[in-house]
Design a protein around this motif. Structure first.
Motif, mmCIF file in Angstrom:
data_model
loop_
_atom_site.group_PDB
_atom_site.id
_atom_site.type_symbol
_atom_site.label_atom_id
_atom_site.label_comp_id
_atom_site.label_asym_id
_atom_site.label_seq_id
_atom_site.Cartn_x
_atom_site.Cartn_y
_atom_site.Cartn_z
ATOM 1 N N ILE A 198 0.914 -1.196 0.046
ATOM 2 C CA ILE A 198 0.036 -0.040 0.046
ATOM 3 C C ILE A 198 0.941 1.387 -0.056
ATOM 4 C CG2 ILE A 198 -1.942 1.372 1.231
ATOM 5 C CD1 ILE A 198 -3.001 -1.586 0.108
ATOM 6 N N GLY A 199 2.279 1.275 0.370
ATOM 7 C CA GLY A 199 3.174 2.252 0.335
ATOM 8 C C GLY A 199 3.593 2.941 -0.948
ATOM 9 N N ALA A 200 3.088 2.171 -1.717
ATOM 10 C CA ALA A 200 3.291 2.340 -3.254
ATOM 11 C C ALA A 200 2.571 3.828 -3.578
ATOM 12 C CB ALA A 200 2.701 1.411 -4.285
ATOM 13 N N ILE A 201 1.398 4.209 -2.628
ATOM 14 C CA ILE A 201 0.601 5.424 -2.990
ATOM 15 C C ILE A 201 1.684 6.734 -2.546
ATOM 16 C CG2 ILE A 201 -1.426 4.277 -2.896
ATOM 17 C CD1 ILE A 201 -1.726 5.556 -0.093
ATOM 18 N N VAL A 202 2.734 6.481 -1.741
ATOM 19 C CA VAL A 202 3.490 7.645 -1.380
ATOM 20 C C VAL A 202 4.959 7.332 -1.901
ATOM 21 C CG1 VAL A 202 2.138 8.135 0.434
ATOM 22 C CG2 VAL A 202 3.938 6.446 0.830
ATOM 23 N N GLY A 203 5.129 6.116 -2.654
ATOM 24 C CA GLY A 203 6.152 5.955 -3.438
ATOM 25 C C GLY A 203 7.189 5.162 -2.447
ATOM 26 N N PHE A 204 6.905 4.467 -1.316
ATOM 27 C CA PHE A 204 7.696 3.660 -0.740
ATOM 28 C C PHE A 204 6.814 2.451 -0.512
ATOM 29 C CE2 PHE A 204 9.286 7.772 0.040
ATOM 30 C CZ PHE A 204 10.723 7.563 0.061
#
Length: 231
Positions: A172-178
């Motif tokens: 889910i951290g992909a939404i903030v690039g991590f």
């Protein structure tokens, strides 16, 4: 004309956009390695920090009955907050950084860890505690040498669940690039890059399975009496 048609047709799995593509693995090895390393960091750091917080919270809830309700209630509420909302609430404190993802996953892990550690502590027979006190054990020694070892099977079960859950939630951290491998899944879905989506997804599953097996092996090493009792 036939020969020309064959020479211009896609001649590799990347060009055909296949789901399974060895060429993708060989040409994106460095990208995959970096994503896996980030995924591992974003998984195990929050679980370790969550464990450091969960142990004293569970001990407090076990020692003071009035604390059990608030501790379990707050950690349960935290677990029910949607991930997007959780990241939004933490954004002013951490900004768009890996710390934002780590902080969110720490809070999510508390419910699973606190509940299982507390269940393990509560399962310690009272006559065992009384016998230890009769032998001169103080509260700290009783906790470290009697209660925690006996609570270890339940605590390890919670740790395994929290770790596997964290492997999934990291994406889910992909939404903030991590998001570790989640970054590849997210970008692959946007571009309909089949091999990237499938490869990153499979690697997430592999990490979860390997982590669970490693923790299970550690649990068996630390609690040989529980294994013998089960057999």
């Amino acid at each position: 004309m036939t020969a020309n048609r064959w020479t211009t047709a896609p001649d590799d799995c990347l060009a055909r956009n296949d789901w399974i593509c060895g060429e993708y693995l060989s040409t994106r090895r460095e990208i995959l390695t970096d994503a896996v390393l980030q995924h591992l960091q974003l998984t195990f750091v929050p679980v370790a920090l969550g464990l450091l917080l969960a142990v004293p919270l569970a001990v407090a809830a076990r020692r003071w009955r009035w604390a059990a309700g608030p501790v379990l209630g707050v950690t349960t509420i935290l677990y029910t907050i949607p991930s997007l909302a959780m990241f939004s609430l933490l954004l002013p404190f951490y900004g768009l950084s890996a710390s934002l993802v780590i902080a969110g996953l720490v809070l999510y892990s508390l419910t699973l860890l606190v509940r299982n550690i507390l269940a393990g502590l509560r399962a310690v027979p009272e006559d065992t505690r009384q016998a230890a006190r009769g032998m001169g054990y103080g509260p700290v020694r009783l906790l470290l040498t009697v209660e925690m070892p006996l609570a270890l099977p339940a605590a390890m079960a919670g740790l395994r669940i929290a770790t596997v859950s964290a492997v999934s939630l990291v994406t889910i951290g992909a939404i903030v690039g991590f998001g570790g491998l989640g970054n590849l899944i997210y970008s692959g879905m946007n571009t309909y890059f089949k091999a990237q989506v499938l490869t990153a997804s499979v690697l997430c599953v592999v990490i979860a399975v390997v982590a669970d097996l490693v923790l299970l092996a550690v649990q068996r090493l630390l609690t040989p009496w529980a294994h013998r009792a089960a057999t």
